[in-house]
Design a protein around this motif. Structure first.
Motif, PDB file in Angstrom:
ATOM      1  N   VAL A 382       0.837  -1.198   0.000  1.00  0.00           N
ATOM      2  CA  VAL A 382       0.000   0.000   0.000  1.00  0.00           C
ATOM      3  C   VAL A 382       0.875   1.253   0.000  1.00  0.00           C
ATOM      4  O   VAL A 382       0.639   2.203  -0.750  1.00  0.00           O
ATOM      5  N   SER A 383       1.909   1.265   0.820  1.00  0.00           N
ATOM      6  CA  SER A 383       2.775   2.442   0.894  1.00  0.00           C
ATOM      7  C   SER A 383       3.561   2.623  -0.401  1.00  0.00           C
ATOM      8  O   SER A 383       3.799   3.755  -0.834  1.00  0.00           O
ATOM      9  N   TYR A 384       3.942   1.505  -1.045  1.00  0.00           N
ATOM     10  CA  TYR A 384       4.648   1.597  -2.331  1.00  0.00           C
ATOM     11  C   TYR A 384       3.768   2.270  -3.377  1.00  0.00           C
ATOM     12  O   TYR A 384       4.224   3.130  -4.141  1.00  0.00           O
ATOM     13  N   ILE A 385       2.496   1.888  -3.419  1.00  0.00           N
ATOM     14  CA  ILE A 385       1.561   2.490  -4.371  1.00  0.00           C
ATOM     15  C   ILE A 385       1.479   3.992  -4.159  1.00  0.00           C
ATOM     16  O   ILE A 385       1.577   4.793  -5.113  1.00  0.00           O
ATOM     17  N   LEU A 386       1.290   4.422  -2.925  1.00  0.00           N
ATOM     18  CA  LEU A 386       1.128   5.855  -2.645  1.00  0.00           C
ATOM     19  C   LEU A 386       2.407   6.627  -2.944  1.00  0.00           C
ATOM     20  O   LEU A 386       2.364   7.747  -3.472  1.00  0.00           O
ATOM     21  N   GLU A 387       3.555   6.012  -2.648  1.00  0.00           N
ATOM     22  CA  GLU A 387       4.811   6.730  -2.878  1.00  0.00           C
ATOM     23  C   GLU A 387       5.152   6.808  -4.357  1.00  0.00           C
ATOM     24  O   GLU A 387       5.559   7.865  -4.860  1.00  0.00           O
ATOM     25  N   SER A 388       4.985   5.693  -5.085  1.00  0.00           N
ATOM     26  CA  SER A 388       5.382   5.669  -6.488  1.00  0.00           C
ATOM     27  C   SER A 388       4.456   6.490  -7.372  1.00  0.00           C
ATOM     28  O   SER A 388       4.876   7.016  -8.404  1.00  0.00           O
ATOM     29  N   HIS A 389       3.189   6.616  -6.982  1.00  0.00           N
ATOM     30  CA  HIS A 389       2.227   7.339  -7.823  1.00  0.00           C
ATOM     31  C   HIS A 389       1.937   8.763  -7.352  1.00  0.00           C
ATOM     32  O   HIS A 389       1.627   9.629  -8.174  1.00  0.00           O
ATOM     33  N   TYR A 390       2.043   8.993  -6.046  1.00  0.00           N
ATOM     34  CA  TYR A 390       1.609  10.294  -5.514  1.00  0.00           C
ATOM     35  C   TYR A 390       2.662  10.990  -4.652  1.00  0.00           C
ATOM     36  O   TYR A 390       2.405  12.081  -4.134  1.00  0.00           O
ATOM     37  N   ILE A 491       1.056  14.098  21.151  1.00  0.00           N
ATOM     38  CA  ILE A 491       1.582  13.679  19.842  1.00  0.00           C
ATOM     39  C   ILE A 491       2.764  12.737  20.064  1.00  0.00           C
ATOM     40  O   ILE A 491       3.788  13.133  20.629  1.00  0.00           O
ATOM     41  N   LEU A 492       2.610  11.484  19.619  1.00  0.00           N
ATOM     42  CA  LEU A 492       3.677  10.496  19.772  1.00  0.00           C
ATOM     43  C   LEU A 492       4.661  10.533  18.607  1.00  0.00           C
ATOM     44  O   LEU A 492       5.860  10.300  18.792  1.00  0.00           O
ATOM     45  N   ASN A 493       4.153  10.768  17.398  1.00  0.00           N
ATOM     46  CA  ASN A 493       5.012  10.792  16.208  1.00  0.00           C
ATOM     47  C   ASN A 493       4.568  11.913  15.286  1.00  0.00           C
ATOM     48  O   ASN A 493       3.370  12.192  15.152  1.00  0.00           O
ATOM     49  N   TYR A 494       5.555  12.522  14.639  1.00  0.00           N
ATOM     50  CA  TYR A 494       5.281  13.646  13.758  1.00  0.00           C
ATOM     51  C   TYR A 494       6.273  13.594  12.600  1.00  0.00           C
ATOM     52  O   TYR A 494       7.485  13.480  12.810  1.00  0.00           O
ATOM     53  N   ASN A 495       5.778  13.629  11.352  1.00  0.00           N
ATOM     54  CA  ASN A 495       6.650  13.628  10.172  1.00  0.00           C
ATOM     55  C   ASN A 495       6.071  14.564   9.121  1.00  0.00           C
ATOM     56  O   ASN A 495       4.849  14.738   9.037  1.00  0.00           O
ATOM     57  N   GLU A 496       6.954  15.115   8.319  1.00  0.00           N
ATOM     58  CA  GLU A 496       6.478  15.965   7.223  1.00  0.00           C
ATOM     59  C   GLU A 496       7.467  15.899   6.072  1.00  0.00           C
ATOM     60  O   GLU A 496       8.645  15.584   6.251  1.00  0.00           O
ATOM     61  N   HIS A 497       6.968  16.175   4.854  1.00  0.00           N
ATOM     62  CA  HIS A 497       7.851  16.274   3.689  1.00  0.00           C
ATOM     63  C   HIS A 497       7.102  16.991   2.572  1.00  0.00           C
ATOM     64  O   HIS A 497       5.869  17.159   2.611  1.00  0.00           O
ATOM     65  N   SER A 498       7.855  17.398   1.570  1.00  0.00           N
ATOM     66  CA  SER A 498       7.256  18.042   0.403  1.00  0.00           C
ATOM     67  C   SER A 498       6.717  16.978  -0.538  1.00  0.00           C
ATOM     68  O   SER A 498       7.321  15.913  -0.719  1.00  0.00           O
ATOM     69  N   LEU A 499       5.580  17.271  -1.153  1.00  0.00           N
ATOM     70  CA  LEU A 499       4.979  16.317  -2.078  1.00  0.00           C
ATOM     71  C   LEU A 499       5.554  16.424  -3.482  1.00  0.00           C
ATOM     72  O   LEU A 499       5.497  15.479  -4.252  1.00  0.00           O
ATOM     73  N   GLU A 500       6.063  17.582  -3.852  1.00  0.00           N
ATOM     74  CA  GLU A 500       6.590  17.759  -5.192  1.00  0.00           C
ATOM     75  C   GLU A 500       7.609  18.883  -5.183  1.00  0.00           C
ATOM     76  O   GLU A 500       7.655  19.696  -4.263  1.00  0.00           O
ATOM     77  N   LEU A 501       8.432  18.948  -6.220  1.00  0.00           N
ATOM     78  CA  LEU A 501       9.472  19.962  -6.312  1.00  0.00           C
ATOM     79  C   LEU A 501       8.916  21.262  -6.876  1.00  0.00           C
ATOM     80  O   LEU A 501       7.907  21.271  -7.575  1.00  0.00           O
TER      81      LEU A 501
END
Length: 547
Positions: A382-390, A491-501
């Protein structure tokens, strides 16, 4: 099932066998028999134009020897041979091959069809097996040898008439695997004696016309034959296996280890009964071991299309290298391993991805279908699908939770979920959830190292203004929400990143929240502002509380 009506196949008493220690490090001479052996096995044989088109495709992918048919069998076969020759459709580096029985009128008709050919293999065969001799022909060994020698002599004479330099000779003791090995050697030696003055090497083809034993016995037979045949340097040893036991590819590979130098077979294993050895599989098996197969299957979808068009048969979904599902993983553990392997592809000199023996792109496939999702799938897929496509790189804590969500949906509906559906479910489950709490606006002010936050929200469609102070924006915002819902959380865990350049990129934030009763909730926020994506993620998680 009355298994006692059958008896085991005799093994070969071979001392000091050598083939198990050998390695295949170069491709054999490939000879396609799609247009003869494959064609004669079709419910509706190919017409003249189909045979011409298929011939051109076989040339395109690299075959240098192609058995085009049995010219004496029908007017279509004869006309096809003449058309190839008269219209110069045979490239200079390609040799055609024709089959003939050891009968005078058939051999003569065969040479008529070949008149003017630049280069052709004339393939003579007759049945030599014990069963064929006793049941079909009622002939002794001497009579079978006499028949083979008659055909060999006539072919030699007619080749002189039509131009000896044009022809290569091939002999097959048909049903070799059902023939006593000493007799197979004897009859081939007789034929070799007749043809031994030929300048070109003689092709001796040893067909498993019916696959009768395990592949190792076929290899033993090949090694025995080569240990006992006369004029070894004068012959090219050819293999021609059938798939009655489902091991034609394995038998061919072991036969190559035992000394085979040439392989006759078909694309996708088409042929009588269960078919011939599949040359596509054999070639790509070599390719996967770093050996040049000398056949080009870089567009495997074209190979499938041509095969299905000309044979009216279908390539199975699980067919090696070509099936539509062979580069697809449904199992969660497989998906996770593939995902991790794909992430490291560019870091290695050689292809090493779990469960994928070759790179799908090398045969013209894409990565889109490598991982597909159903009730057997897991978080990795599931995570591979979301990462590779979106571009959505899920943290492990959300991978686990969302994997359960998708598995539940697939299991309940008994269906596979496509890429778009997975993305929709992710958005619905985690992203920018605005009920019952919706963030309208916020402001922050720092006084004496404290962050004072004022935010306007809608709670159950009623606007409210919240105030709170803390050691930072996130801390203050969480306190404001706690006062609204009258429930504490952290809040136990927190992550962030950019979706596109680029300057128009969006940020995505993931949060994992725990309440005082040790229940976990997950939320995501997407926004052009990193800060706003963080606040939306927290609200999304809080909105999943029972409030």
């Amino acid at each position: 099932m009355n298994y006692k009506k059958y008896r085991p196949y005799d093994s070969i008493k071979l001392l000091n066998r050598q083939w198990p220690n050998k390695v295949i490090n170069e491709a054999p001479v490939w000879c396609s028999v799609d247009l003869r052996d494959g064609n004669q096995a079709l419910e509706i044989p190919m017409n003249l134009q189909d045979k011409i088109d298929f011939f051109k495709y076989l040339v395109k992918i690299g075959f240098k020897q192609i058995e085009i048919g049995f010219p004496a069998a029908s007017s279509t076969e004869f006309s096809f041979t003449r058309k190839l020759i008269e219209e110069n459709l045979i490239p200079e580096d390609v040799t055609i091959q024709v089959l003939t029985q050891s009968r005078k009128e058939i051999i003569e008709k065969t040479f008529e069809a070949l008149e003017g050919v630049r280069s052709a293999v004339v393939h003579l065969y007759n049945s030599t097996s014990t069963l064929q001799r006793d049941v079909v022909f009622n002939k002794s060994k001497d009579e079978i040898i006499e028949l083979a020698c008659f055909g060999a002599e006539l072919i030699k004479d007619l080749s002189n008439k039509y131009g000896d330099h044009r022809f290569i000779f091939e002999y097959s003791p048909e049903s070799f695997t059902g023939t006593e090995m000493d007799f197979a050697v004897e009859i081939c030696n007789e034929v070799i004696d007749i043809w031994k003055d030929k300048k070109e090497k003689i092709i001796i083809n040893l067909p498993a016309t019916v696959e009768m034993s395990t592949p190792n016995i076929y290899a033993d037979q090949i090694e025995y034959f080569l240990n006992n045949i006369k004029l070894r340097d004068k012959i090219i040893l050819s293999l021609h296996t059938h798939n009655d036991r489902g091991t034609a590819v394995a038998a061919t590979e072991l036969g190559l280890l035992a000394g085979g130098e040439r392989v006759e077979g078909t694309l996708f294993g088409n042929g009588e009964r269960t078919g011939n050895a599949d040359i596509l599989t054999l070639a790509l098996n070599l390719f996967s071991q770093g050996v040049n197969p000398k056949l080009d299957f870089s567009n495997i979808n074209e190979a499938i299309s041509k095969y299905e068009r000309y044979t009216s048969m279908e390539v199975g979904s699980r067919h090696p290298y070509a099936g539509k599902l062979v580069y697809t993983a449904f199992s969660g553990s497989h998906q996770d391993a593939i995902k991790k392997g794909m992430a490291k592809v560019n870091d290695k000199n050689h292809w090493e991805v779990p469960y994928l023996p070759i790179d799908p792109k090398d045969v013209g496939r894409e990565y889109d279908a490598i991982i597909r999702i159903n009730s057997q799938s897991g978080k990795g897929g599931v995570s591979y699908i979301l990462e590779s496509h979106y571009g959505i790189s899920l943290p492990k804590y959300i991978q686990q939770d969302f994997g359960k969500v998708i598995t539940s949906i697939s299991d309940k509906n008994q269906e596979e979920l496509n890429v778009e559906r997975i993305y929709e479910e992710f958005l619905k489950e985690y992203v920018n959830i605005e009920k019952p709490i919706e963030l309208i606006s916020y402001s922050e002010e720092y006084i004496n190292d404290l962050a004072n936050v004022k935010c306007k929200i809608k709670f159950n469609n009623i606007e409210k203004e919240l105030l709170a102070s803390g050691n930072g924006l996130i801390s203050s915002f969480c306190k404001a929400l706690e006062s609204l819902i009258n429930k504490n959380f952290q809040i136990l865990n927190y992550n962030e990143h950019s979706l596109e350049l680029g300057t128009e990129s969006k940020a995505i934030t993931y949060v994992h929240i725990s309440t005082d009763d040790n229940k976990s909730y997950y939320g995501c926020g997407i926004d052009k502002s990193i800060t706003m994506s963080s606040l939306k993620a927290i609200i999304s998680a809080v909105n999943k509380f029972n409030i």
